[in-house]
Design an enzyme around this catalytic site. Structure first.
Site, short mmCIF file in Angstrom:
data_model
loop_
_atom_site.label_atom_id
_atom_site.label_comp_id
_atom_site.label_asym_id
_atom_site.label_seq_id
_atom_site.Cartn_x
_atom_site.Cartn_y
_atom_site.Cartn_z
N HIS A 1 -2.88 6.45 4.45
CA HIS A 1 -1.78 5.49 4.64
C HIS A 1 -0.43 6.01 4.15
CE1 HIS A 1 -1.10 0.91 5.18
NE2 HIS A 1 -1.30 1.52 6.33
N CYS B 1 0.77 -1.26 0.00
CA CYS B 1 0.00 0.00 0.00
C CYS B 1 0.80 1.30 0.00
CB CYS B 1 -0.95 0.01 1.19
SG CYS B 1 -2.25 -1.24 1.13
#
Length: 481
Positions: free
Chosen positions: A145, A89
């Site tokens: 994130h 990610c």
């Protein structure tokens, strides 16, 4: 409702984009053509989490129905050989938003957890900061994130508006918020909920996105301005833990994962319908892209192997669709493209010149999207506004490799990095060279499943040389900072 842009609208945008992107065309434009100044291009970038290469109908899935996303592909450009910046990610998102390999920005290793003290460096100009500096309204709605201390938050990375969950919802991250009632759902720094059901997030994000766009359109009407917008929509789904709303529970032939894909398809359609309803579909580019792979193929027609975290094709080769005004219709592109390419490409489509001090790893693919070439465009400003940007990268050809590969081949190569940040493979054209544990060569056109190693010393030497040149480029960059 249909989503095909009107022929008149597309023609206006083709003329307008040509005048913005092509210097030679701009110089030759008549006064009458220049006067036809349409609204500036809006961008909606839908970034799905952990969706595998074969996991849409238009990419071969038979277990789910994805008619709205498939229609985007049918009326736009679908990439067959598109790569995420990383198989995990945070590095993947960094590559997209900076136009640089994550390694260039110090974000190549694993993911940012809630106790991480790093993120995209403030010195880096993100895509949102670039668009904001050019008068765009910017929003990030979804999973961030990319760092959680103040310098790394969306508001300090170019986004005017943020709504979503900054973190993953896996056990490693949820544990940090147990004494606070759960992971916070935020709107511009304010906690609006905690411990949200993952099954509600697709709808929540989409409704927030539509509401934000409606506000932009209303503001235009009230003020008479033509302020464009850049919307980055990074969904939390399809990352574990999965969640789906009751309406889609059991709707697919692929368990919970398939159900969530079908919900994503429905709400992607809702968003596209909103653009039509608001009268801005003919001035809005829609991207649908996955942040990394998930798993291997499921039948003989799906030969790719590997999963998330790996540097087999299944870890990084992902769905990528571009649809919008001026974009060629129904085109399947086999060029080797990657996440870093969107920075200069979107800038060119919006008529924004990349500042001279920025060094990017992405290439300007706008000419490809507009149907002016079927191959990777040349690094020539006569081709498109930001075509020369890759030439800013350090390139000192060592005598050992001088006759082995060209600068153009090097700049068009893709360098696979693993989830731990190490350079793992190189792709140039149809060839892929895995570097560890030993040099292993594949012809991905004939063998996308990486099952039949080849033994061409010449090609191995060429790609190994590119890998060495890349490593040295990263070192030279560090020494120059």
């Amino acid at each position: 409702m249909g989503i095909r842009h009107s022929s008149a609208g597309k023609m206006i945008w083709l003329l307008a984009l040509a005048s913005l992107i092509h210097v030679s065309s701009l110089e030759a434009a008549t006064a009458e053509t220049v006067k036809q100044k349409p609204p500036r291009l809006n961008i909606v970038f839908i970034f799905v989490d952990d969706q595998g290469y074969y996991d849409l109908g238009c990419y071969g899935a038979t277990e789910v129905e994805t008619p709205r996303i498939d229609t985007l592909a049918q009326n736009g450009v679908r990439f067959t050989d598109y790569y995420a910046a990383a198989p995990i990610c945070s590095p993947s998102r960094t590559g997209l938003l900076t136009g640089c390999y994550p390694r260039r920005t110090g974000n190549e290793v694993w993911v940012h957890r809630p106790d991480s003290g790093t993120g995209i460096p403030p010195s880096q100009t993100t895509l949102a900061e670039l668009f904001k500096s050019e008068g765009y309204a910017t929003a990030c709605i979804g999973k961030w994130h990319l760092g959680f201390s103040e310098p790394y938050l969306p508001a300090n990375q170019g986004f005017d508006h943020y709504f979503g969950i900054l973190h993953n919802l896996d056990s490693y991250e949820v544990a940090h918020f147990e004494d606070q009632g759960g992971v916070p759902l935020l709107r511009n720094g304010e906690v609006v909920d905690r411990n949200v059901d993952p099954g509600k997030l697709i709808k929540l994000y989409t409704e927030e996105a539509i509401g934000w766009i409606e506000e932009r359109v209303a503001s235009r009407h009230e003020t008479g301005s033509s302020e464009p917008f850049f919307l980055y929509l990074p969904h939390t789904m399809l990352h574990e833990p999965l969640g789906v709303s009751p309406k889609f529970d059991g709707s697919s032939n692929w368990g919970l994962y398939g159900d969530v894909i079908q919900e994503l398809d429905f709400y992607t359609g809702r968003l596209v319908d909103a653009l039509e309803r608001l009268g801005i579909a003919d001035e809005t580019l829609v991207m649908y892209v996955s942040d990394n792979g998930r798993g291997p193929g499921r039948n003989q027609q799906q030969p790719i192997r590997g999963s998330k975290l790996t540097t087999f094709e299944g870890g990084l080769r992902v769905p990528c669709i571009a649809y919008g005004p001026g974009i060629r219709e129904g085109h399947e592109s086999t060029v080797v493209a990657h996440a870093m390419d969107w920075y200069p490409t979107l800038a060119s489509l919006a008529g924004i010149s990349i500042p001279k001090e920025l060094v990017l790893d992405g290439r300007d693919l706008s000419a490809l999207l507009l149907g002016e070439t079927d191959t990777i465009p040349e690094f020539n400003q006569k081709v498109s506004l930001n075509a020369e940007v890759p030439l800013r990268r350090e390139f000192h050809q060592d005598l050992e490799w001088e006759r082995i590969f060209t600068r153009q081949e090097y700049l068009n190569a893709f360098f696979y990095h693993g989830s731990h940040g190490a350079l793992a493979a190189v792709r140039s054209g149809k060839w892929k060279l895995a570097l560890n544990p030993s040099l292993t060569l594949y012809d991905l056109e004939k063998d996308p499943g990486e099952s039949h190693p080849l033994n061409s010393w010449e090609i191995k030497t060429k790609l190994r040389g590119m890998a060495i040149r890349f490593q040295r480029e990263m070192i030279e960059q560090g020494n120059s900072n």
